[in-house]
Design a protein around this motif. Structure first.
Motif, mmCIF file in Angstrom:
data_model
loop_
_atom_site.group_PDB
_atom_site.id
_atom_site.type_symbol
_atom_site.label_atom_id
_atom_site.label_comp_id
_atom_site.label_asym_id
_atom_site.label_seq_id
_atom_site.Cartn_x
_atom_site.Cartn_y
_atom_site.Cartn_z
ATOM 1 N N GLY A 108 0.810 -1.226 0.000
ATOM 2 C CA GLY A 108 0.000 0.000 0.000
ATOM 3 C C GLY A 108 0.838 1.268 0.000
ATOM 4 O O GLY A 108 0.633 2.149 -0.847
ATOM 5 N N PRO A 109 1.806 1.392 0.910
ATOM 6 C CA PRO A 109 2.640 2.596 0.900
ATOM 7 C C PRO A 109 3.779 2.554 -0.126
ATOM 8 O O PRO A 109 4.574 3.481 -0.207
ATOM 9 C CB PRO A 109 3.181 2.672 2.326
ATOM 10 N N GLY A 110 3.878 1.493 -0.909
ATOM 11 C CA GLY A 110 4.876 1.432 -1.974
ATOM 12 C C GLY A 110 6.291 1.150 -1.528
ATOM 13 O O GLY A 110 7.244 1.508 -2.219
ATOM 14 N N PHE A 111 6.451 0.486 -0.398
ATOM 15 C CA PHE A 111 7.809 0.196 0.075
ATOM 16 C C PHE A 111 8.528 -0.802 -0.826
ATOM 17 O O PHE A 111 9.758 -0.850 -0.843
ATOM 18 C CB PHE A 111 7.801 -0.298 1.524
ATOM 19 N N ASP A 112 7.764 -1.561 -1.588
ATOM 20 C CA ASP A 112 8.367 -2.494 -2.547
ATOM 21 C C ASP A 112 9.087 -1.758 -3.672
ATOM 22 O O ASP A 112 9.896 -2.352 -4.381
ATOM 23 C CB ASP A 112 7.301 -3.426 -3.124
ATOM 24 N N GLN A 113 8.854 -0.464 -3.827
ATOM 25 C CA GLN A 113 9.477 0.339 -4.878
ATOM 26 C C GLN A 113 10.744 1.048 -4.415
ATOM 27 O O GLN A 113 11.333 1.825 -5.165
ATOM 28 C CB GLN A 113 8.473 1.366 -5.395
ATOM 29 N N LEU A 114 11.158 0.800 -3.185
ATOM 30 C CA LEU A 114 12.346 1.429 -2.606
ATOM 31 C C LEU A 114 13.446 0.385 -2.442
ATOM 32 O O LEU A 114 13.184 -0.817 -2.510
ATOM 33 C CB LEU A 114 11.983 2.071 -1.261
ATOM 34 N N PRO A 115 14.685 0.820 -2.220
ATOM 35 C CA PRO A 115 15.785 -0.141 -2.079
ATOM 36 C C PRO A 115 15.483 -1.207 -1.029
ATOM 37 O O PRO A 115 14.965 -0.903 0.054
ATOM 38 C CB PRO A 115 16.967 0.736 -1.660
ATOM 39 N N SER A 116 15.800 -2.444 -1.353
ATOM 40 C CA SER A 116 15.426 -3.574 -0.492
ATOM 41 C C SER A 116 16.015 -3.475 0.911
ATOM 42 O O SER A 116 15.380 -3.903 1.869
ATOM 43 C CB SER A 116 15.802 -4.907 -1.137
ATOM 44 N N SER A 117 17.193 -2.904 1.051
ATOM 45 C CA SER A 117 17.786 -2.834 2.391
ATOM 46 C C SER A 117 17.071 -1.825 3.287
ATOM 47 O O SER A 117 17.198 -1.891 4.514
ATOM 48 C CB SER A 117 19.277 -2.520 2.314
ATOM 49 N N GLU A 148 8.149 17.856 0.763
ATOM 50 C CA GLU A 148 7.069 18.167 1.695
ATOM 51 C C GLU A 148 6.924 16.942 2.599
ATOM 52 O O GLU A 148 6.896 15.810 2.112
ATOM 53 C CB GLU A 148 5.775 18.418 0.928
ATOM 54 N N ILE A 149 6.853 17.166 3.899
ATOM 55 C CA ILE A 149 6.711 16.061 4.852
ATOM 56 C C ILE A 149 5.222 15.740 4.948
ATOM 57 O O ILE A 149 4.514 16.197 5.839
ATOM 58 C CB ILE A 149 7.297 16.421 6.245
ATOM 59 N N ASP A 150 4.755 14.938 3.983
ATOM 60 C CA ASP A 150 3.324 14.663 3.889
ATOM 61 C C ASP A 150 2.959 13.201 4.133
ATOM 62 O O ASP A 150 1.790 12.842 4.150
ATOM 63 C CB ASP A 150 2.795 15.114 2.525
ATOM 64 N N GLY A 151 3.958 12.348 4.313
ATOM 65 C CA GLY A 151 3.681 10.937 4.578
ATOM 66 C C GLY A 151 3.314 10.131 3.348
ATOM 67 O O GLY A 151 2.950 8.969 3.461
ATOM 68 N N GLY A 152 3.426 10.733 2.174
ATOM 69 C CA GLY A 152 3.108 10.017 0.947
ATOM 70 C C GLY A 152 4.366 9.601 0.200
ATOM 71 O O GLY A 152 5.254 10.422 -0.020
ATOM 72 N N ASN A 153 4.440 8.349 -0.179
ATOM 73 C CA ASN A 153 5.596 7.835 -0.911
ATOM 74 C C ASN A 153 5.347 7.991 -2.413
ATOM 75 O O ASN A 153 5.241 7.017 -3.154
ATOM 76 C CB ASN A 153 5.840 6.371 -0.538
ATOM 77 N N GLY A 154 5.247 9.242 -2.832
ATOM 78 C CA GLY A 154 4.993 9.535 -4.233
ATOM 79 C C GLY A 154 6.271 9.602 -5.044
ATOM 80 O O GLY A 154 7.361 9.291 -4.546
ATOM 81 N N PRO A 155 6.151 10.030 -6.300
ATOM 82 C CA PRO A 155 7.307 10.056 -7.197
ATOM 83 C C PRO A 155 8.478 10.902 -6.681
ATOM 84 O O PRO A 155 9.635 10.518 -6.846
ATOM 85 C CB PRO A 155 6.754 10.643 -8.500
ATOM 86 N N LYS A 156 8.201 12.048 -6.068
ATOM 87 C CA LYS A 156 9.284 12.903 -5.559
ATOM 88 C C LYS A 156 10.025 12.218 -4.416
ATOM 89 O O LYS A 156 11.254 12.276 -4.350
ATOM 90 C CB LYS A 156 8.733 14.258 -5.102
ATOM 91 N N THR A 157 9.286 11.600 -3.521
ATOM 92 C CA THR A 157 9.928 10.903 -2.404
ATOM 93 C C THR A 157 10.741 9.720 -2.916
ATOM 94 O O THR A 157 11.883 9.508 -2.479
ATOM 95 C CB THR A 157 8.882 10.453 -1.366
ATOM 96 N N ARG A 158 10.185 8.967 -3.838
ATOM 97 C CA ARG A 158 10.925 7.814 -4.384
ATOM 98 C C ARG A 158 12.193 8.269 -5.107
ATOM 99 O O ARG A 158 13.262 7.685 -4.936
ATOM 100 C CB ARG A 158 10.023 6.988 -5.303
ATOM 101 N N LYS A 159 12.083 9.343 -5.894
ATOM 102 C CA LYS A 159 13.245 9.853 -6.617
ATOM 103 C C LYS A 159 14.319 10.350 -5.640
ATOM 104 O O LYS A 159 15.511 10.056 -5.813
ATOM 105 C CB LYS A 159 12.817 10.990 -7.554
ATOM 106 N N ALA A 160 13.899 11.088 -4.608
ATOM 107 C CA ALA A 160 14.854 11.588 -3.608
ATOM 108 C C ALA A 160 15.495 10.430 -2.842
ATOM 109 O O ALA A 160 16.694 10.479 -2.526
ATOM 110 C CB ALA A 160 14.151 12.547 -2.645
#
Length: 174
Positions: free
Chosen positions: A70-79, A113-125
Motif C-alpha cells: 500500500g505505501p509502496g515500500f516495494d518500490q524502494l531499495p530492499s535494504s 514536503e513532509i506529507d507521509g506520501g511515498n509519491g514520485p518525488k519521495t521515491r526519486k529523492a
C-alpha cells in the motif's frame, strides 16, 4: 536476501499474540493487528473475539497489503524496506514515510514536503540519496523514529511503560 516472507516473520515475532492492555493505544490487538485495523480491513465492525481469533494468514495478508505494498515500500531499495515496513506497522504507513522524508531533507537537502506520501518525488529523492549514501539512510531514519518515541512519551506519560520495548525494537535496525 531480504524477502517479504522474512520481513513478515520478523514483524510477527516482534508483535506477538493477543493483547488487550488498557494502556495500549490500539485496544485489543493480535499479531499487532488492532481492532480498528481489522475492522477497516474486513469492512465491518469486529469484536474483541474476532481479534482474538485472527489467523496468522490473515494478519500476514493485512500487513502485506496495507503496510508494505500500500505505501509502496516495494518500490524502494530492499535494504531500507525492513525498517520502513516495521515503522509502518508500529506507527502507521504515513509516519514511516515521514521518517524517511525528514531524514532525506535533513541529510540530503531533498526539499520534500513532509506529507507521509511515498509519491514520485519521495521515491526519486530516496533513490538519489541511496545512490550517494546507501544503507547510511537507515541510521538517519532510526534517529527520526527515536525522536518520535521520545516526543510521544513526553506527550503521553502513560506510554512510558512501552518505551523499553520500543527501544529494543528500534535497536534491531542500528
Amino acid at each position: 536476501m531480504i524477502t517479504l516472507d522474512n520481513m513478515l516473520d520478523d514483524i510477527l515475532g516482534r508483535e506477538g499474540g493477543f493483547v488487550k492492555d488498557p494502556d495500549g493505544q490500539g485496544g485489543a490487538t493480535n499479531f499487532g493487528i488492532t481492532i480498528g485495523t481489522l475492522s477497516t480491513y474486513r469492512g465491518t465492525n469486529v469484536s474483541v473475539e474476532d481479534v482474538k481469533n485472527l489467523s496468522e494468514h490473515e494478519a500476514r495478508e493485512i500487513y502485506e497489503k496495507q503496510y508494505f505494498l500500500g505505501p509502496g515500500f516495494d518500490q524502494l531499495p530492499s535494504s531500507l524496506q525492513p525498517f520502513l515496513f516495521d515503522s509502518a506497522v508500529n506507527h502507521g504507513p504515513g509516519s514511516a514515510v515521514k521518517f524517511l522524508q525528514t531524514a532525506l531533507n535533513k541529510h540530503f537537502d531533498s526539499g520534500l514536503e513532509i506529507d507521509g506520501g511515498n509519491g514520485p518525488k519521495t521515491r526519486k529523492a530516496t533513490m538519489a540519496a541511496y545512490d550517494k549514501a546507501g544503507d547510511l539512510l537507515i541510521p538517519a531514519m532510526v534517529s527520526e523514529r527515536l525522536n518520535h518515541y521520545i516526543n510521544f512519551v513526553n506527550n503521553k506519560p502513560s506510554q512510558q511503560k512501552f518505551l523499553l520495548g520500543w527501544m529494543r525494537r528500534l535497536n534491531e535496525f542500528t
